[in-house]
Motif scaffolding. Structure first.
Motif, PDB file in Angstrom:
ATOM      1  N   GLU A  23     -51.218  23.070  38.719  1.00 26.49           N
ATOM      2  CA  GLU A  23     -52.408  23.874  39.011  1.00 26.49           C
ATOM      3  C   GLU A  23     -52.960  24.567  37.764  1.00 26.49           C
ATOM      4  O   GLU A  23     -54.175  24.610  37.548  1.00 26.49           O
ATOM      5  CB  GLU A  23     -52.102  24.922  40.083  1.00 26.49           C
ATOM      6  N   GLY A  24     -52.084  25.094  36.935  1.00 26.13           N
ATOM      7  CA  GLY A  24     -52.530  25.758  35.708  1.00 26.13           C
ATOM      8  C   GLY A  24     -53.233  24.793  34.768  1.00 26.13           C
ATOM      9  O   GLY A  24     -54.249  25.142  34.156  1.00 26.13           O
ATOM     10  N   CYS A  25     -52.718  23.589  34.663  1.00 23.71           N
ATOM     11  CA  CYS A  25     -53.364  22.569  33.828  1.00 23.71           C
ATOM     12  C   CYS A  25     -54.751  22.242  34.361  1.00 23.71           C
ATOM     13  O   CYS A  25     -55.709  22.113  33.590  1.00 23.71           O
ATOM     14  CB  CYS A  25     -52.513  21.301  33.771  1.00 23.71           C
ATOM     15  N   ARG A  26     -54.865  22.124  35.669  1.00 25.85           N
ATOM     16  CA  ARG A  26     -56.177  21.835  36.261  1.00 25.85           C
ATOM     17  C   ARG A  26     -57.157  22.985  36.006  1.00 25.85           C
ATOM     18  O   ARG A  26     -58.334  22.752  35.738  1.00 25.85           O
ATOM     19  CB  ARG A  26     -56.046  21.546  37.754  1.00 25.85           C
ATOM     20  N   ARG A  27     -56.677  24.223  36.046  1.00 23.60           N
ATOM     21  CA  ARG A  27     -57.557  25.368  35.758  1.00 23.60           C
ATOM     22  C   ARG A  27     -58.035  25.335  34.308  1.00 23.60           C
ATOM     23  O   ARG A  27     -59.193  25.643  34.018  1.00 23.60           O
ATOM     24  CB  ARG A  27     -56.841  26.678  36.078  1.00 23.60           C
ATOM     25  N   ILE A  28     -57.153  24.948  33.406  1.00 27.49           N
ATOM     26  CA  ILE A  28     -57.533  24.837  31.994  1.00 27.49           C
ATOM     27  C   ILE A  28     -58.589  23.747  31.823  1.00 27.49           C
ATOM     28  O   ILE A  28     -59.597  23.943  31.135  1.00 27.49           O
ATOM     29  CB  ILE A  28     -56.296  24.570  31.114  1.00 27.49           C
ATOM     30  N   GLU A  40     -58.168  32.557  24.513  1.00 25.70           N
ATOM     31  CA  GLU A  40     -59.373  32.532  25.343  1.00 25.70           C
ATOM     32  C   GLU A  40     -59.095  31.846  26.683  1.00 25.70           C
ATOM     33  O   GLU A  40     -59.530  32.321  27.736  1.00 25.70           O
ATOM     34  CB  GLU A  40     -60.508  31.785  24.636  1.00 25.70           C
ATOM     35  N   LEU A  41     -58.367  30.737  26.628  1.00 24.63           N
ATOM     36  CA  LEU A  41     -58.032  30.015  27.859  1.00 24.63           C
ATOM     37  C   LEU A  41     -57.125  30.848  28.751  1.00 24.63           C
ATOM     38  O   LEU A  41     -57.282  30.851  29.973  1.00 24.63           O
ATOM     39  CB  LEU A  41     -57.374  28.677  27.532  1.00 24.63           C
ATOM     40  N   SER A  42     -56.187  31.552  28.137  1.00 23.24           N
ATOM     41  CA  SER A  42     -55.283  32.414  28.892  1.00 23.24           C
ATOM     42  C   SER A  42     -56.065  33.456  29.678  1.00 23.24           C
ATOM     43  O   SER A  42     -55.818  33.679  30.868  1.00 23.24           O
ATOM     44  CB  SER A  42     -54.297  33.092  27.929  1.00 23.24           C
ATOM     45  N   GLU A  43     -57.022  34.081  29.007  1.00 20.95           N
ATOM     46  CA  GLU A  43     -57.839  35.102  29.658  1.00 20.95           C
ATOM     47  C   GLU A  43     -58.765  34.499  30.709  1.00 20.95           C
ATOM     48  O   GLU A  43     -58.890  35.023  31.817  1.00 20.95           O
ATOM     49  CB  GLU A  43     -58.651  35.862  28.599  1.00 20.95           C
ATOM     50  N   GLU A  44     -59.417  33.390  30.366  1.00 23.44           N
ATOM     51  CA  GLU A  44     -60.357  32.739  31.278  1.00 23.44           C
ATOM     52  C   GLU A  44     -59.673  32.251  32.556  1.00 23.44           C
ATOM     53  O   GLU A  44     -60.231  32.349  33.649  1.00 23.44           O
ATOM     54  CB  GLU A  44     -61.026  31.551  30.560  1.00 23.44           C
ATOM     55  N   CYS A  45     -58.460  31.721  32.411  1.00 22.84           N
ATOM     56  CA  CYS A  45     -57.749  31.127  33.548  1.00 22.84           C
ATOM     57  C   CYS A  45     -56.787  32.097  34.223  1.00 22.84           C
ATOM     58  O   CYS A  45     -56.142  31.736  35.214  1.00 22.84           O
ATOM     59  CB  CYS A  45     -56.984  29.891  33.082  1.00 22.84           C
ATOM     60  N   ASP A  46     -56.640  33.300  33.659  1.00 24.23           N
ATOM     61  CA  ASP A  46     -55.719  34.301  34.182  1.00 24.23           C
ATOM     62  C   ASP A  46     -54.293  33.745  34.264  1.00 24.23           C
ATOM     63  O   ASP A  46     -53.625  33.807  35.292  1.00 24.23           O
ATOM     64  CB  ASP A  46     -56.188  34.809  35.553  1.00 24.23           C
ATOM     65  N   ILE A  47     -53.868  33.170  33.134  1.00 24.73           N
ATOM     66  CA  ILE A  47     -52.521  32.612  32.987  1.00 24.73           C
ATOM     67  C   ILE A  47     -51.882  33.319  31.790  1.00 24.73           C
ATOM     68  O   ILE A  47     -52.529  33.449  30.749  1.00 24.73           O
ATOM     69  CB  ILE A  47     -52.572  31.087  32.715  1.00 24.73           C
ATOM     70  N   PRO A  48     -50.629  33.769  31.903  1.00 22.58           N
ATOM     71  CA  PRO A  48     -49.975  34.401  30.749  1.00 22.58           C
ATOM     72  C   PRO A  48     -50.026  33.473  29.525  1.00 22.58           C
ATOM     73  O   PRO A  48     -49.955  32.246  29.656  1.00 22.58           O
ATOM     74  CB  PRO A  48     -48.530  34.612  31.215  1.00 22.58           C
TER      75      PRO A  48
END
Length: 124
Positions: A23-28, A40-48
């Motif tokens: 799921e995290g990969c798909r969000r990225i 930026e991706l961490s913040e945009e996707c709300d992933i640590p």
């Protein structure tokens, strides 16, 4: 820095399935409408951030993302990530085994030169 596989090579089926099943990969993938840094991706996707790096590695290993160094005005560099596929197709081949096909966007002359330079730099 790792570049995606060449256009005449295909990624491993399991690597692509593992990345797309996450799921995290798909969000990225959904967030990458332009090259972005891991933070930026961490913040945009709300992933640590530490998890984001693991997801980026999965996607890069599956040859779905490219990482590239970008020189900053202060002389330092940042790593940015960008999508390197337009379509992923999983199909049954004539031997009745699953196969993966990846459609890549066409590259400009500058992009081909950048990819070639990245490969040369990696070898030296």
């Amino acid at each position: 820095m790792r570049a995606p596989l060449g256009t005449d090579e295909t990624p491993e089926l399991q690597a692509v399935l593992d990345a797309l099943d996450d799921e995290g990969c798909r969000r990225i993938i959904e967030a990458l409408d332009e090259p972005m840094a891991a933070k930026e991706l961490s913040e945009e996707c709300d992933i640590p951030l530490s998890t984001t790096y693991r997801k980026l590695e999965l996607l890069t290993d599956a040859a779905l993302l490219e990482e590239r160094a970008v020189l900053q005005p202060d002389g330092h560099h940042t790593t940015e990530y960008d999508l390197v596929f337009e379509e992923v197709v999983i199909q049954l081949d004539e031997d009745r085994t699953l196969d993966v096909g990846v459609t890549r966007p066409s590259q400009s002359t500058d992009e081909r030169l950048e990819t070639l330079w990245a490969e040369v730099s990696k070898e030296t």
